[in-house]
Every structure is written in C-alpha cells, then in structure tokens.
Design a protein around this motif. Structure first.
Motif, PDB file in Angstrom:
ATOM      1  N   LEU A  41       2.511  -4.436   3.043  1.00  0.00           N
ATOM      2  CA  LEU A  41       2.626  -3.129   3.685  1.00  0.00           C
ATOM      3  C   LEU A  41       2.745  -2.065   2.606  1.00  0.00           C
ATOM      4  O   LEU A  41       3.455  -2.240   1.618  1.00  0.00           O
ATOM      5  CB  LEU A  41       3.862  -3.064   4.590  1.00  0.00           C
ATOM      6  CG  LEU A  41       4.127  -1.731   5.281  1.00  0.00           C
ATOM      7  CD1 LEU A  41       3.041  -1.414   6.312  1.00  0.00           C
ATOM      8  CD2 LEU A  41       5.496  -1.738   5.949  1.00  0.00           C
ATOM      9  N   VAL A  43       3.796   2.003   2.324  1.00  0.00           N
ATOM     10  CA  VAL A  43       4.398   3.116   3.036  1.00  0.00           C
ATOM     11  C   VAL A  43       4.133   4.380   2.227  1.00  0.00           C
ATOM     12  O   VAL A  43       4.443   4.432   1.035  1.00  0.00           O
ATOM     13  CB  VAL A  43       5.918   2.917   3.224  1.00  0.00           C
ATOM     14  CG1 VAL A  43       6.526   4.095   3.964  1.00  0.00           C
ATOM     15  CG2 VAL A  43       6.195   1.609   3.963  1.00  0.00           C
ATOM     16  N   THR A  61      -3.016   9.778   0.139  1.00  0.00           N
ATOM     17  CA  THR A  61      -2.797   8.955   1.332  1.00  0.00           C
ATOM     18  C   THR A  61      -4.119   8.629   1.998  1.00  0.00           C
ATOM     19  O   THR A  61      -4.376   7.483   2.373  1.00  0.00           O
ATOM     20  CB  THR A  61      -1.857   9.666   2.319  1.00  0.00           C
ATOM     21  OG1 THR A  61      -0.621   9.948   1.658  1.00  0.00           O
ATOM     22  CG2 THR A  61      -1.596   8.816   3.545  1.00  0.00           C
ATOM     23  N   VAL A  72      -1.005   0.271   6.304  1.00  0.00           N
ATOM     24  CA  VAL A  72      -0.349   1.438   5.709  1.00  0.00           C
ATOM     25  C   VAL A  72       0.464   2.138   6.802  1.00  0.00           C
ATOM     26  O   VAL A  72      -0.058   2.459   7.869  1.00  0.00           O
ATOM     27  CB  VAL A  72      -1.383   2.425   5.124  1.00  0.00           C
ATOM     28  CG1 VAL A  72      -0.673   3.643   4.512  1.00  0.00           C
ATOM     29  CG2 VAL A  72      -2.253   1.733   4.063  1.00  0.00           C
ATOM     30  N   LEU A  73       1.739   2.359   6.520  1.00  0.00           N
ATOM     31  CA  LEU A  73       2.623   3.113   7.399  1.00  0.00           C
ATOM     32  C   LEU A  73       2.728   4.522   6.829  1.00  0.00           C
ATOM     33  O   LEU A  73       3.199   4.698   5.712  1.00  0.00           O
ATOM     34  CB  LEU A  73       4.006   2.462   7.475  1.00  0.00           C
ATOM     35  CG  LEU A  73       5.078   3.230   8.240  1.00  0.00           C
ATOM     36  CD1 LEU A  73       4.708   3.393   9.706  1.00  0.00           C
ATOM     37  CD2 LEU A  73       6.424   2.521   8.081  1.00  0.00           C
ATOM     38  N   VAL A  74       2.246   5.519   7.578  1.00  0.00           N
ATOM     39  CA  VAL A  74       2.288   6.897   7.132  1.00  0.00           C
ATOM     40  C   VAL A  74       3.434   7.601   7.849  1.00  0.00           C
ATOM     41  O   VAL A  74       3.488   7.613   9.073  1.00  0.00           O
ATOM     42  CB  VAL A  74       0.949   7.621   7.412  1.00  0.00           C
ATOM     43  CG1 VAL A  74       1.012   9.059   6.933  1.00  0.00           C
ATOM     44  CG2 VAL A  74      -0.197   6.874   6.739  1.00  0.00           C
ATOM     45  N   VAL A  75       4.351   8.168   7.051  1.00  0.00           N
ATOM     46  CA  VAL A  75       5.519   8.863   7.616  1.00  0.00           C
ATOM     47  C   VAL A  75       5.496  10.318   7.168  1.00  0.00           C
ATOM     48  O   VAL A  75       4.876  10.665   6.182  1.00  0.00           O
ATOM     49  CB  VAL A  75       6.839   8.203   7.158  1.00  0.00           C
ATOM     50  CG1 VAL A  75       6.958   6.802   7.692  1.00  0.00           C
ATOM     51  CG2 VAL A  75       6.954   8.203   5.650  1.00  0.00           C
TER      52      VAL A  75
END
Length: 76
Positions: A41, A43, A61, A72-75
């Motif tokens: 993963l 982030v 990103t 991919v965790l996009v915050v």
C-alpha cells in the motif's frame, strides 16, 4: 523535517522508517522503493482543493497513481 515526522509517528504508535532519496523525482523514488521493498500500500496526500481544483491531484500523486500496480490511498 524527517525527524519531526518520525516523532509524530512514534507518538501516534505508528511504525515508520525514514528514507531520503536524492537526485530523483518524488514519484519515481516512491515507485522504485515501494516495488523494491515489496510494499502492499502507498499512502499519499492530495491538495484538498475546492470546486474544479478538487478534480486535480498533486502531480506526484497523479504520477504514482498512473504507474503503480500497488493500491494507493489518497488522503487530504
């Protein structure tokens, strides 16, 4: 700067490893390291813009999202 990030992670009980890669674009370094280290993963942050800008992510990103096979965790 990295030491402050590490201290914040430690305070939150999150295991973190500091890595500084010179002479590479951030997206390129992220992609290479995630593959080489067998990560499952990635982030990353977005800019958190409003309206039309909301559709746009940061260029790094967006590049990682375009070229990785890893989730991919996009915050924001």
């Amino acid at each position: 700067m990295l030491d402050k990030c590490k201290a914040s992670a430690d305070d939150a009980g999150v295991s973190a490893t500091l890595v500084h890669v010179e002479d590479k674009r951030p997206a390129e370094a992220i992609l290479e390291l995630s593959r080489a280290q067998g990560r499952d993963l990635i982030v990353m942050a977005s800019h958190g813009r409003r309206r039309l800008g909301r559709l746009l992510l940061g260029s790094q990103t967006a590049e990682v999202l375009s070229y990785t096979e890893i989730p991919v965790l996009v915050v924001r």
